[in-house]
Design a protein around this motif. Structure first.
Motif, PDB file in Angstrom:
ATOM      1  N   GLU A  36       0.813  -1.225   0.000  1.00 51.87           N
ATOM      2  CA  GLU A  36       0.000   0.000   0.000  1.00 51.87           C
ATOM      3  C   GLU A  36       0.842   1.269   0.000  1.00 51.87           C
ATOM      4  N   THR A  37       1.956   1.258   0.730  1.00 53.51           N
ATOM      5  CA  THR A  37       2.663   2.517   0.964  1.00 53.51           C
ATOM      6  C   THR A  37       4.141   2.486   0.627  1.00 53.51           C
ATOM      7  N   ARG A  38       4.688   1.340   0.253  1.00 50.74           N
ATOM      8  CA  ARG A  38       6.138   1.296   0.073  1.00 50.74           C
ATOM      9  C   ARG A  38       6.543   0.414  -1.092  1.00 50.74           C
ATOM     10  N   VAL A  39       7.732   0.703  -1.566  1.00 52.32           N
ATOM     11  CA  VAL A  39       8.393  -0.104  -2.593  1.00 52.32           C
ATOM     12  C   VAL A  39       9.577  -0.759  -1.897  1.00 52.32           C
ATOM     13  N   TRP A  40       9.516  -2.084  -1.743  1.00 48.98           N
ATOM     14  CA  TRP A  40      10.526  -2.811  -0.972  1.00 48.98           C
ATOM     15  C   TRP A  40      11.327  -3.729  -1.891  1.00 48.98           C
ATOM     16  N   ALA A  41      12.658  -3.636  -1.784  1.00 50.21           N
ATOM     17  CA  ALA A  41      13.541  -4.392  -2.679  1.00 50.21           C
ATOM     18  C   ALA A  41      13.875  -5.749  -2.080  1.00 50.21           C
ATOM     19  N   SER A  99      15.726  -7.832  -3.954  1.00 49.45           N
ATOM     20  CA  SER A  99      17.085  -8.032  -4.446  1.00 49.45           C
ATOM     21  C   SER A  99      17.544  -6.770  -5.171  1.00 49.45           C
ATOM     22  N   THR A 100      18.802  -6.425  -5.004  1.00 49.22           N
ATOM     23  CA  THR A 100      19.374  -5.297  -5.726  1.00 49.22           C
ATOM     24  C   THR A 100      20.748  -5.677  -6.256  1.00 49.22           C
ATOM     25  N   CYS A 101      21.117  -5.067  -7.352  1.00 54.82           N
ATOM     26  CA  CYS A 101      22.484  -5.146  -7.862  1.00 54.82           C
ATOM     27  C   CYS A 101      23.034  -3.727  -7.845  1.00 54.82           C
ATOM     28  N   ARG A 102      23.906  -3.481  -6.924  1.00 52.38           N
ATOM     29  CA  ARG A 102      24.500  -2.152  -6.708  1.00 52.38           C
ATOM     30  C   ARG A 102      23.430  -1.108  -6.393  1.00 52.38           C
ATOM     31  N   GLY A 103      22.387  -1.528  -5.702  1.00 52.24           N
ATOM     32  CA  GLY A 103      21.329  -0.601  -5.324  1.00 52.24           C
ATOM     33  C   GLY A 103      21.714   0.253  -4.134  1.00 52.24           C
ATOM     34  N   LYS A 104      21.104   1.439  -4.031  1.00 51.16           N
ATOM     35  CA  LYS A 104      21.445   2.375  -2.962  1.00 51.16           C
ATOM     36  C   LYS A 104      20.482   2.302  -1.790  1.00 51.16           C
ATOM     37  N   LEU A 105      19.200   2.021  -2.042  1.00 47.29           N
ATOM     38  CA  LEU A 105      18.195   1.992  -0.991  1.00 47.29           C
ATOM     39  C   LEU A 105      17.425   0.684  -1.042  1.00 47.29           C
ATOM     40  N   ARG A 106      17.098   0.167   0.134  1.00 43.24           N
ATOM     41  CA  ARG A 106      16.337  -1.079   0.222  1.00 43.24           C
ATOM     42  C   ARG A 106      14.834  -0.832   0.164  1.00 43.24           C
ATOM     43  N   GLU A 107      14.421   0.382   0.522  1.00 43.62           N
ATOM     44  CA  GLU A 107      12.991   0.673   0.573  1.00 43.62           C
ATOM     45  C   GLU A 107      12.754   2.153   0.336  1.00 43.62           C
ATOM     46  N   VAL A 108      11.702   2.481  -0.427  1.00 42.42           N
ATOM     47  CA  VAL A 108      11.309   3.874  -0.643  1.00 42.42           C
ATOM     48  C   VAL A 108       9.788   3.954  -0.546  1.00 42.42           C
ATOM     49  N   PRO A 109       9.236   5.149  -0.291  1.00 40.82           N
ATOM     50  CA  PRO A 109       7.771   5.294  -0.272  1.00 40.82           C
ATOM     51  C   PRO A 109       7.189   5.046  -1.655  1.00 40.82           C
ATOM     52  N   ARG A 110       5.999   4.474  -1.675  1.00 33.36           N
ATOM     53  CA  ARG A 110       5.336   4.229  -2.960  1.00 33.36           C
ATOM     54  C   ARG A 110       4.888   5.529  -3.625  1.00 33.36           C
ATOM     55  N   HIS A 111       4.585   6.518  -2.822  1.00 29.24           N
ATOM     56  CA  HIS A 111       4.047   7.774  -3.325  1.00 29.24           C
ATOM     57  C   HIS A 111       4.902   8.327  -4.469  1.00 29.24           C
ATOM     58  N   ALA A 112       4.330   8.416  -5.656  1.00 25.51           N
ATOM     59  CA  ALA A 112       4.975   9.009  -6.835  1.00 25.51           C
ATOM     60  C   ALA A 112       6.276   8.325  -7.216  1.00 25.51           C
ATOM     61  N   SER A 113       6.441   7.065  -6.843  1.00 25.09           N
ATOM     62  CA  SER A 113       7.684   6.356  -7.182  1.00 25.09           C
ATOM     63  C   SER A 113       7.623   5.814  -8.606  1.00 25.09           C
ATOM     64  N   ASN A 114       8.799   5.561  -9.189  1.00 29.91           N
ATOM     65  CA  ASN A 114       8.866   5.003 -10.534  1.00 29.91           C
ATOM     66  C   ASN A 114       8.212   3.625 -10.585  1.00 29.91           C
ATOM     67  N   ALA A 115       8.578   2.769  -9.629  1.00 22.66           N
ATOM     68  CA  ALA A 115       8.021   1.410  -9.613  1.00 22.66           C
ATOM     69  C   ALA A 115       6.521   1.439  -9.332  1.00 22.66           C
TER      70      ALA A 115
END
Length: 480
Positions: A59-64, A66-82
């Motif tokens: 509902e509110t977050r984009v949670w990773a 798996s990442t390859c050279r990623g900087k953040l594990r989690e960001v808010p969903r609001h207006a996110s690319n994903a």
């Protein structure tokens, strides 16, 4: 039924089905798994991208995952690319995010991360539900993405779907238990059995999960703000954000009437994340309108569910990037009961938040059995004296000594103190005599909506001195 309302209900039903499919995976906040890491590495290599992410969106977050050279594990969903990919249910490529910031994506977060290029494809599960996104990102814009490259990303996303199905089968096999033979006397589906009565809505069981989810979807929750005041000068130094439910039939619903139910059914996480994001965005608006409020801080309560999940520090960092707030303008309040039982993990989470410049507040201090050990072990900045101690100060010597001891302890540990629940001038005078620097309570102001708080913040003095005149200006009947 109006077409707009019908469309809204259909969208809510679709989102509910999508979230149900995501929850069935039981994948959020789980440790990394090599099978998914291989997919993100292959995606980054084939697309020659700086980083790749496999994310899942609730509902509110984009949670990773798996990442390859990623900087953040989690960001808010609001207006996110994903989040845009999930909402649209189709692949999306943006060759230069800065040039399209007005239309797509979280421009503030993209700028802060230096992200210019994004390509993402949906990850689907049974029923064609989009639960996540496989995406690649780069700090350099691009001129072109070929059909072959996008097709490769979609093939990798299909591999994720296969891995999710395999993972689910293994999980079910691991937890498989033989079904007991039903007892005819207790089985509601046994022929001849009487079906239990349908549960009806009463004052005792309201609100139910459906009521809360509908309130989130229809944006019925609002934030009220209560000032924190410098007791020596009367100056407003911060505000505490408090959630309220503006129900269309029941009016303003106080938190005690819905927070326990939200904690019980798991909706406290999206509700808490919404409140955190809304408070940060409101603070951003105030700072733009009144640059003189550069020292003002907004404080937000964290639930145990928010605190215990992986990626909390990344989520907060992404919010600060999105809004352009400095960490010093955000305070996070938590009770000791919300802390993770694992002291090592708790220290790690608090340290990560502390490094962002966010102030950490121990709320309701003195009401728990192990507060002293927590203060020595964890990097708290502020103690909030529970209102029960403040309101009993004039009842005898012992309550006064408890408050004095807390203040002395804070001085030794070089921590600030905020006294909660100040309601009388006598309580204010006693706290001032003991050297308490900050406080909040109905003596200064009840929790108020943003528009009402703005009147106080915009006043030239931003002060509650003298107290009597301040009380004359405020409508104390606007209770929580």
């Amino acid at each position: 039924m109006p077409q707009a309302l019908q469309t809204l209900r259909e969208l809510n039903a679709q989102e509910a089905a999508r979230l149900g499919a995501l929850r069935a995976l039981d994948i959020l906040d789980t440790p990394p798994e090599p099978s998914f890491d291989t997919i993100t590495r292959m995606a980054a290599a084939h697309m020659q991208a700086e980083s790749a992410y496999l994310v899942f969106v609730d509902e509110t977050r984009v949670w990773a995952k798996s990442t390859c050279r990623g900087k953040l594990r989690e960001v808010p969903r609001h207006a996110s690319n994903a989040g845009w990919v999930v909402d649209e249910g189709k692949a999306w490529v943006c060759l230069d995010l800065q040039r399209r910031a007005d239309r797509y994506g979280n421009s503030g977060l993209n700028r802060a991360l230096g992200m210019r290029f994004f390509a993402g494809v949906p990850v689907r599960v049974a029923g064609n539900q989009v639960v996540g996104v496989l995406c690649v990102c780069d700090c350099h814009p691009r001129n072109h993405v070929s059909e072959e490259e996008l097709g490769f990303l979609e093939e990798m996303a299909a591999l994720v779907t296969d891995q999710l199905e395999l993972r689910d089968r293994r999980r079910k096999l691991h937890h498989h238990m033989p079904c007991p033979v039903p007892d005819p006397g207790h089985c509601a589906l046994h022929p001849g059995a009487v079906a239990p009565p349908q549960r009806t809505e009463t004052a005792a069981n309201w609100p139910q999960s459906e009521d809360l989810r509908q309130a989130i979807d229809q944006k019925q929750f609002v934030l009220y703000y209560q000032p924190e005041v410098d007791l020596a000068t009367g100056r407003i130094v911060g505000v505490e954000a408090l959630v309220r439910w503006q129900h269309p039939q029941r009016g303003l619903v106080p938190p005690l009437d819905f927070i326990p139910q939200a904690e019980e059914n798991g909706l406290i996480l999206p509700l808490g994340d919404w409140g955190l994001g809304q408070a940060c965005r409101q603070m951003q608006i105030w700072q733009r309108q009144w640059p003189a409020l550069s020292s003002l801080r907004v404080c937000v309560n964290l639930s145990a569910r928010q605190f215990s999940r992986m990626g909390l520090a990344d989520h907060v960092e992404a919010l600060l990037m999105e809004t352009g707030l400095s960490g010093c303008h955000l305070g996070l309040e938590m009770t000791e009961t919300s802390l993770i039982p694992d002291a090592t993990e708790t220290a790690k989470v608090l340290s990560s938040l502390n490094q962002l410049g966010v102030s950490l507040h121990m709320d309701d201090f003195g009401t728990g059995y192990s507060s002293l050990s927590h203060l020595h072990r964890f990097p708290f900045d502020v103690l909030k004296i529970d209102r029960s101690f403040v309101q009993r100060m004039n009842a005898g010597r012992q309550p006064m000594q408890i408050v004095q001891t807390i203040l002395e302890l804070a001085r030794v540990l070089d921590m600030d103190v905020v006294a909660e629940g100040i309601e009388t001038e006598e309580q204010l005078s006693l706290l001032q005599e003991m050297g308490c620097r900050y406080g909040q309570g109905y003596l200064f102001s009840p929790p108020l909506p943003a528009a009402e708080i703005e009147k106080l913040l915009h006043s030239p003095a931003q002060s509650f001195r003298p107290v009597a005149s301040a009380l004359g200006k405020l409508n104390i009947s606007q209770t929580a």
